[in-house]
Design an enzyme around this catalytic site. Structure first.
Site, mmCIF file in Angstrom:
data_model
loop_
_atom_site.group_PDB
_atom_site.id
_atom_site.type_symbol
_atom_site.label_atom_id
_atom_site.label_comp_id
_atom_site.label_asym_id
_atom_site.label_seq_id
_atom_site.Cartn_x
_atom_site.Cartn_y
_atom_site.Cartn_z
ATOM 1 N N ALA A 80 0.810 -1.218 0.000
ATOM 2 C CA ALA A 80 0.000 0.000 0.000
ATOM 3 C C ALA A 80 0.842 1.266 0.000
ATOM 4 O O ALA A 80 0.492 2.260 -0.648
ATOM 5 C CB ALA A 80 -0.938 -0.001 1.212
ATOM 6 N N ASP A 81 1.947 1.253 0.712
ATOM 7 C CA ASP A 81 2.812 2.432 0.799
ATOM 8 C C ASP A 81 3.223 2.943 -0.581
ATOM 9 O O ASP A 81 3.391 4.148 -0.788
ATOM 10 C CB ASP A 81 4.089 2.108 1.587
ATOM 11 N N ALA A 82 3.399 2.009 -1.521
ATOM 12 C CA ALA A 82 3.903 2.374 -2.849
ATOM 13 C C ALA A 82 2.992 3.360 -3.559
ATOM 14 O O ALA A 82 3.447 4.116 -4.423
ATOM 15 C CB ALA A 82 4.075 1.116 -3.701
ATOM 16 N N LEU A 83 1.707 3.357 -3.216
ATOM 17 C CA LEU A 83 0.800 4.276 -3.892
ATOM 18 C C LEU A 83 1.153 5.722 -3.573
ATOM 19 O O LEU A 83 1.088 6.597 -4.447
ATOM 20 C CB LEU A 83 -0.650 3.957 -3.536
ATOM 21 N N TYR A 84 1.537 6.000 -2.324
ATOM 22 C CA TYR A 84 1.992 7.359 -1.992
ATOM 23 C C TYR A 84 3.382 7.615 -2.557
ATOM 24 O O TYR A 84 3.688 8.724 -3.011
ATOM 25 C CB TYR A 84 2.019 7.575 -0.480
#
Length: 379
Positions: free
Chosen positions: A161-165
């Site tokens: 999920a972090d990769a989206l930011y």
């Protein structure tokens, strides 16, 4: 029972009425104090990995909002220190991304790409800060790496999920800088893959990655385990890309629909003191205050209100409570931002998070929230 309900309603009304009414000057002073405190206590620049890079996204938000040359120069020095690169491997055949990695070969791994957000912001705002001469080297590596990714066949780059930011805003900034719609096409393809492995259609929230999808993974109480900071990255990413995405982009409505559903789910599980617990739907999994997820939610929700995507009467009370927590509890007397869960990927039972839990990325998230709250007051 009816009398009890009326009393509770009156009590809530009194609490709301007595809540502090913040001014622009007060919020501006907090931003200045927090950012100056961080920079004065961290004169030596860090590497270009995700955690210092998140701080710099917050610093640039404040820098551009207040036209602060000193803050601009601090991020510029970070870019110079890191040669305007993320991971530095030159041989494209050795570039990696499918597993977590901090090596120089992990060029396509999102944690080494978030630095390009700041490099691009520095580049595109350079003239207003008095820069002259050829500064194309500031974004040369961003063009090389992100251009390679945009034109590649793979779409499984963003598996957590972090990769989206970390990367979605890089894609929209690359589009704005180059005019090449291939960046927007690849962003959508990568995001669709992310949804396929970690999006929960029932709640509208994102599991941190495939390891945490229910029922394969559960909290100790058997509930779905949504990590606040992970979902915070996603909500903040939606805000950032919608800011830069063309109004006529063919996928814009889809992003907005997902953003609104997530915003509602986030608002519904806020704690009474204004923060979100590390496991969003199971507060007992890791109870207590946490700042990084709260700040990212505060930013993502306030941006939606400020830009007309979320109803103010519904969501502003949520943001006001979050800001009250950030400004009066998370913010410490010495100007640091506490109660930040350390680097990790889940809510950890028994992990101590307190006033002294201060990080670069938590400070950056706080600055994002504070700047957006300032814009709300300015309007």
């Amino acid at each position: 029972m009816k009398r009890l309900f009326i009393y509770a309603a009156l009590l809530l009304s009194c609490l709301s009425a007595s809540a502090k009414q913040w001014t622009k000057a007060e919020v501006a002073n907090i931003i200045t104090r927090v950012n100056n405190t961080w920079q004065m206590s961290h004169p030596d620049q860090e590497r270009s990995f995700w955690d210092p890079a998140v701080y710099h996204t917050g610093n640039m938000e404040a820098c551009l909002l207040f036209n602060n040359k000193k803050w601009y120069d601090y991020s510029k020095a970070w870019g110079e220190k890191n040669l305007w690169q993320g991971a530095r491997e030159a041989d494209k055949s050795r570039w990696l991304y499918k597993q977590y990695g901090e090596s120089m070969q992990h060029v396509l791994f999102g944690d080494w790409q978030i630095c390009f957000q700041t490099y691009i912001d520095l580049f595109t705002s350079a003239a207003s800060f008095g820069e002259t001469g050829d500064i194309s080297r500031w974004v040369a590596r961003a063009k090389e790496v992100m251009g390679y990714e945009a034109y590649s066949d793979a779409n499984d780059y963003w598996w957590w999920a972090d990769a989206l930011y970390m990367v979605m805003p890089v894609m929209t900034k690359m589009y704005k800088m180059t005019g090449d719609t291939k960046y927007l096409d690849k962003m959508y393809d990568n995001w669709e893959y992310s949804n396929s492995i970690m999006y929960d259609t029932e709640t509208g929230l994102y599991f941190r990655d495939g390891k945490y999808v229910y029922p394969k993974h559960k909290t100790a109480a058997g509930k779905k385990d949504f990590w606040a900071r992970g979902d915070g990255w996603v909500l903040a990413a939606f805000a950032k890309i919608l800011k830069d995405l063309p109004k006529k982009d063919k996928h814009r409505k889809t992003y907005i629909d997902y953003y609104k559903k997530q915003a509602k789910a986030v608002a519904d599980c806020q704690q009474a003191e204004g923060y979100w617990t590390r496991s969003m739907l199971d507060p007992e999994q890791a109870p207590g205050r946490e700042t990084s997820g709260t700040a990212l939610f505060c930013y993502g929700l306030q941006w939606g209100i400020n830009n007309g995507y979320l109803k103010k009467k519904v969501y502003q009370p949520v943001v006001d409570k979050a800001w009250e927590y950030l400004a009066t509890i998370a913010l410490q007397p010495d100007g640091t931002v506490g109660y930040v869960q350390p680097i990790g990927e889940k809510a950890i039972p028994g992990q101590v998070v307190n006033q002294k839990s201060v990080t670069n990325f938590g400070t950056g998230a706080f600055l994002l929230a504070a700047c957006e709250y300032y814009r709300h007051l300015k309007k």
